[in-house]
Scaffold this motif. Structure first.
Motif, PDB file in Angstrom:
ATOM      1  N   THR A 235      58.169  -5.981  -9.234  1.00 52.19           N
ATOM      2  CA  THR A 235      58.102  -7.444  -9.143  1.00 52.19           C
ATOM      3  C   THR A 235      59.512  -8.045  -9.180  1.00 52.19           C
ATOM      4  O   THR A 235      59.859  -8.924  -8.381  1.00 52.19           O
ATOM      5  N   LYS A 236      60.314  -7.538 -10.096  1.00 48.69           N
ATOM      6  CA  LYS A 236      61.695  -8.028 -10.210  1.00 48.69           C
ATOM      7  C   LYS A 236      62.476  -7.716  -8.918  1.00 48.69           C
ATOM      8  O   LYS A 236      63.166  -8.572  -8.366  1.00 48.69           O
ATOM      9  N   ASP A 237      62.331  -6.485  -8.427  1.00 44.98           N
ATOM     10  CA  ASP A 237      63.020  -6.088  -7.188  1.00 44.98           C
ATOM     11  C   ASP A 237      62.563  -6.918  -6.000  1.00 44.98           C
ATOM     12  O   ASP A 237      63.319  -7.116  -5.039  1.00 44.98           O
ATOM     13  N   SER A 238      61.319  -7.370  -6.031  1.00 46.64           N
ATOM     14  CA  SER A 238      60.790  -8.173  -4.923  1.00 46.64           C
ATOM     15  C   SER A 238      61.229  -9.630  -5.017  1.00 46.64           C
ATOM     16  O   SER A 238      60.943 -10.423  -4.123  1.00 46.64           O
ATOM     17  N   GLY A 239      61.904  -9.990  -6.116  1.00 49.68           N
ATOM     18  CA  GLY A 239      62.505 -11.318  -6.231  1.00 49.68           C
ATOM     19  C   GLY A 239      61.645 -12.373  -6.898  1.00 49.68           C
ATOM     20  O   GLY A 239      62.010 -13.553  -6.901  1.00 49.68           O
ATOM     21  N   LEU A 240      60.507 -11.987  -7.466  1.00 52.34           N
ATOM     22  CA  LEU A 240      59.629 -12.983  -8.090  1.00 52.34           C
ATOM     23  C   LEU A 240      60.198 -13.462  -9.424  1.00 52.34           C
ATOM     24  O   LEU A 240      61.141 -12.882  -9.958  1.00 52.34           O
ATOM     25  N   ASP A 241      59.588 -14.519  -9.958  1.00 51.48           N
ATOM     26  CA  ASP A 241      60.119 -15.142 -11.178  1.00 51.48           C
ATOM     27  C   ASP A 241      59.730 -14.435 -12.465  1.00 51.48           C
ATOM     28  O   ASP A 241      60.325 -14.698 -13.507  1.00 51.48           O
ATOM     29  N   GLY A 242      58.693 -13.586 -12.406  1.00 47.49           N
ATOM     30  CA  GLY A 242      58.291 -12.927 -13.640  1.00 47.49           C
ATOM     31  C   GLY A 242      56.954 -12.252 -13.516  1.00 47.49           C
ATOM     32  O   GLY A 242      56.425 -12.098 -12.406  1.00 47.49           O
ATOM     33  N   VAL A 243      56.413 -11.847 -14.668  1.00 46.85           N
ATOM     34  CA  VAL A 243      55.129 -11.146 -14.680  1.00 46.85           C
ATOM     35  C   VAL A 243      54.208 -11.694 -15.762  1.00 46.85           C
ATOM     36  O   VAL A 243      54.657 -12.301 -16.736  1.00 46.85           O
ATOM     37  N   VAL A 244      52.903 -11.429 -15.574  1.00 44.03           N
ATOM     38  CA  VAL A 244      51.925 -11.598 -16.642  1.00 44.03           C
ATOM     39  C   VAL A 244      51.755 -10.215 -17.254  1.00 44.03           C
ATOM     40  O   VAL A 244      51.548  -9.232 -16.536  1.00 44.03           O
ATOM     41  N   CYS A 245      51.875 -10.125 -18.568  1.00 39.61           N
ATOM     42  CA  CYS A 245      51.683  -8.833 -19.234  1.00 39.61           C
ATOM     43  C   CYS A 245      51.232  -9.109 -20.657  1.00 39.61           C
ATOM     44  O   CYS A 245      51.192 -10.254 -21.089  1.00 39.61           O
ATOM     45  N   SER A 246      50.861  -8.056 -21.360  1.00 40.09           N
ATOM     46  CA  SER A 246      50.525  -8.230 -22.763  1.00 40.09           C
ATOM     47  C   SER A 246      51.839  -8.389 -23.542  1.00 40.09           C
ATOM     48  O   SER A 246      52.848  -7.768 -23.208  1.00 40.09           O
ATOM     49  N   ALA A 247      51.801  -9.222 -24.597  1.00 40.46           N
ATOM     50  CA  ALA A 247      53.015  -9.394 -25.410  1.00 40.46           C
ATOM     51  C   ALA A 247      53.456  -8.068 -26.007  1.00 40.46           C
ATOM     52  O   ALA A 247      54.627  -7.871 -26.318  1.00 40.46           O
ATOM     53  N   GLN A 248      52.499  -7.135 -26.136  1.00 40.05           N
ATOM     54  CA  GLN A 248      52.862  -5.829 -26.686  1.00 40.05           C
ATOM     55  C   GLN A 248      53.767  -5.032 -25.752  1.00 40.05           C
ATOM     56  O   GLN A 248      54.346  -4.031 -26.139  1.00 40.05           O
TER      57      GLN A 248
ATOM     58  N   GLY B 285      68.369 -10.027 -16.987  1.00 40.41           N
ATOM     59  CA  GLY B 285      68.427 -11.291 -16.246  1.00 40.41           C
ATOM     60  C   GLY B 285      67.223 -12.166 -16.489  1.00 40.41           C
ATOM     61  O   GLY B 285      66.387 -11.893 -17.333  1.00 40.41           O
ATOM     62  N   ASP B 286      67.203 -13.243 -15.719  1.00 40.19           N
ATOM     63  CA  ASP B 286      66.157 -14.245 -15.834  1.00 40.19           C
ATOM     64  C   ASP B 286      64.834 -13.674 -15.354  1.00 40.19           C
ATOM     65  O   ASP B 286      64.707 -13.329 -14.176  1.00 40.19           O
ATOM     66  N   PHE B 287      63.859 -13.546 -16.206  1.00 35.28           N
ATOM     67  CA  PHE B 287      62.583 -12.977 -15.782  1.00 35.28           C
ATOM     68  C   PHE B 287      61.529 -13.467 -16.772  1.00 35.28           C
ATOM     69  O   PHE B 287      61.604 -13.163 -17.960  1.00 35.28           O
ATOM     70  N   ASP B 288      60.568 -14.249 -16.273  1.00 33.29           N
ATOM     71  CA  ASP B 288      59.562 -14.822 -17.167  1.00 33.29           C
ATOM     72  C   ASP B 288      58.528 -13.780 -17.565  1.00 33.29           C
ATOM     73  O   ASP B 288      57.965 -13.090 -16.707  1.00 33.29           O
ATOM     74  N   LEU B 289      58.255 -13.688 -18.850  1.00 25.41           N
ATOM     75  CA  LEU B 289      57.150 -12.854 -19.331  1.00 25.41           C
ATOM     76  C   LEU B 289      56.070 -13.818 -19.839  1.00 25.41           C
ATOM     77  O   LEU B 289      56.272 -14.524 -20.833  1.00 25.41           O
ATOM     78  N   VAL B 290      54.973 -13.870 -19.092  1.00 26.00           N
ATOM     79  CA  VAL B 290      53.874 -14.780 -19.399  1.00 26.00           C
ATOM     80  C   VAL B 290      52.795 -13.948 -20.086  1.00 26.00           C
ATOM     81  O   VAL B 290      52.248 -13.019 -19.474  1.00 26.00           O
ATOM     82  N   THR B 291      52.526 -14.249 -21.359  1.00 18.29           N
ATOM     83  CA  THR B 291      51.693 -13.325 -22.131  1.00 18.29           C
ATOM     84  C   THR B 291      50.430 -13.952 -22.711  1.00 18.29           C
ATOM     85  O   THR B 291      50.503 -14.846 -23.553  1.00 18.29           O
TER      86      THR B 291
ATOM     87  N   VAL C  11      49.297  -5.091 -15.463  1.00 13.18           N
ATOM     88  CA  VAL C  11      48.018  -4.450 -15.790  1.00 13.18           C
ATOM     89  C   VAL C  11      47.258  -5.425 -16.691  1.00 13.18           C
ATOM     90  O   VAL C  11      47.796  -5.882 -17.698  1.00 13.18           O
ATOM     91  N   LEU C  12      46.033  -5.752 -16.317  1.00 17.00           N
ATOM     92  CA  LEU C  12      45.246  -6.713 -17.100  1.00 17.00           C
ATOM     93  C   LEU C  12      45.107  -6.246 -18.541  1.00 17.00           C
ATOM     94  O   LEU C  12      44.963  -5.041 -18.804  1.00 17.00           O
ATOM     95  N   THR C  13      45.121  -7.202 -19.455  1.00 15.42           N
ATOM     96  CA  THR C  13      45.038  -6.826 -20.881  1.00 15.42           C
ATOM     97  C   THR C  13      43.690  -6.201 -21.230  1.00 15.42           C
ATOM     98  O   THR C  13      43.534  -5.610 -22.295  1.00 15.42           O
ATOM     99  N   SER C  14      42.728  -6.330 -20.333  1.00 12.28           N
ATOM    100  CA  SER C  14      41.410  -5.723 -20.580  1.00 12.28           C
ATOM    101  C   SER C  14      41.367  -4.245 -20.187  1.00 12.28           C
ATOM    102  O   SER C  14      40.373  -3.564 -20.444  1.00 12.28           O
ATOM    103  N   MET C  15      42.412  -3.748 -19.546  1.00 14.58           N
ATOM    104  CA  MET C  15      42.370  -2.358 -19.051  1.00 14.58           C
ATOM    105  C   MET C  15      43.040  -1.379 -19.999  1.00 14.58           C
ATOM    106  O   MET C  15      44.119  -1.639 -20.532  1.00 14.58           O
ATOM    107  N   GLU C  16      42.366  -0.236 -20.173  1.00 15.52           N
ATOM    108  CA  GLU C  16      42.910   0.833 -21.009  1.00 15.52           C
ATOM    109  C   GLU C  16      43.231   2.027 -20.119  1.00 15.52           C
ATOM    110  O   GLU C  16      42.917   2.043 -18.933  1.00 15.52           O
ATOM    111  N   ARG C  17      43.746   3.068 -20.761  1.00 15.97           N
ATOM    112  CA  ARG C  17      44.129   4.258 -20.023  1.00 15.97           C
ATOM    113  C   ARG C  17      42.962   4.819 -19.193  1.00 15.97           C
ATOM    114  O   ARG C  17      43.125   5.216 -18.048  1.00 15.97           O
ATOM    115  N   SER C  18      41.751   4.822 -19.790  1.00 16.23           N
ATOM    116  CA  SER C  18      40.587   5.393 -19.086  1.00 16.23           C
ATOM    117  C   SER C  18      40.230   4.586 -17.839  1.00 16.23           C
ATOM    118  O   SER C  18      39.784   5.135 -16.831  1.00 16.23           O
ATOM    119  N   ASP C  19      40.449   3.272 -17.889  1.00 18.42           N
ATOM    120  CA  ASP C  19      40.177   2.436 -16.712  1.00 18.42           C
ATOM    121  C   ASP C  19      41.163   2.771 -15.593  1.00 18.42           C
ATOM    122  O   ASP C  19      40.797   2.825 -14.419  1.00 18.42           O
TER     123      ASP C  19
END
Ligand SMILES: O=C(O)c1cc(=O)[nH]c(=O)n1[C@@H]1O[C@H](COP(=O)(O)O)[C@@H](O)[C@H]1O
Length: 234
Positions: free
Chosen positions: A148-161, A172-178, A119-127
């Motif tokens: 994403t993990k079940d689909s076998g990808l390397d990781g996700v973009v998410c907010s550090a929060q 397991g190995d899963f990149d969190l790109v924040t 979910v883009l960091t610009s989006m809130e509950r109302s969006d």
């Protein structure tokens, strides 16, 4: 802790090649990676990717593909054939789209990482409510990261929060790109859900996407060093 080599990804959010390369010239490819997004790539195309790679940078091509599985798979293939270090899709494109992209990637030599935006960091509950998702962003991030993990990808973009919750739920190995990273000395600007580099690493971020705190610093290389020393202190 999920410490990786060269965790800082500098967002080169510029309208054209010249200022992007000017900034790149002030950065050290041994110390950071770079990210090229939609505006710069749409204007300059593969030439900007090649120019940055020639200077030794690992490049994250941030085009956030989202389309039918075949179209996304071919686009991911085209990115991998440019030799980029990382490329991304929207997890909300679904399992079949992500698996098709991964299968296509497996046919290209090299080891381009494939990650998905939650979910883009610009989006809130109302969006989310407006697009028919009557749930908290955190819950949607959880769902999409698991998919994403079940689909076998390397990781996700998410907010550090959201990183801590994802580290608890996904093993397991899963990149969190924040993105949304703000050292104490930098202005928050338009970012809302921010964390310092040290806190982001502490809660489980793998890679920190940092734009303006580095690109608008008087000395960008020194700003990279400052972020790296914060990370090293964790
Ligand atoms: O995919 C991204 O990189 C991204 C996703 C997101 O949810 N939020 C977000 O800010 N970004 C990007 O992260 C970078 C943050 O830049 P600064 O706010 O200048 O540090 C920009 O290139 C954004 O486009």
């Amino acid at each position: 802790m999920n410490k990786v080599e060269k965790p800082v990804i500098v967002a080169l959010d510029y309208p054209a090649q010249a200022p992007a390369l000017e900034m790149a010239a002030r950065l050290d490819p041994a110390k950071c990676r770079v990210k090229v997004g939609k505006e710069l790539f749409t204007r300059e195309g593969p030439a900007i990717v090649e120019a940055l790679q020639k200077r030794g940078f690992d490049l994250f091509l941030d085009l956030k593909f989202h389309d039918i599985p075949n179209t996304v798979a071919k686009a991911v293939r085209a990115a991998a054939e440019l030799g980029v270090w990382m490329v991304n899709v929207h997890a909300s494109g679904g399992r079949r789209m992500m698996e098709a992209a991964l299968n296509e990637l497996a046919q290209v030599s090299g080891n381009t990482k494939l990650i998905a935006v939650t979910v883009l960091t610009s989006m809130e509950r109302s969006d989310l409510a407006e697009i028919g998702l009557d749930i908290e962003p955190l819950e949607q991030v959880r769902r999409l990261a698991k998919l994403t993990k079940d689909s076998g990808l390397d990781g996700v973009v998410c907010s550090a929060q959201e990183a801590q919750m994802l580290r608890e739920e996904i093993s397991g190995d899963f990149d969190l790109v924040t993105p949304g990273i703000r050292p104490a000395w930098a202005a928050a600007g338009d970012q809302r859900r921010i964390l310092t580099p040290a806190d982001a690493i502490r809660v489980g971020s793998s890679y920190l996407v940092v734009g303006r705190p580095i690109t608008q610093a008087e000395d960008p290389a020194q700003a990279v060093e400052a972020v790296l020393s914060e990370v090293a202190s964790v």
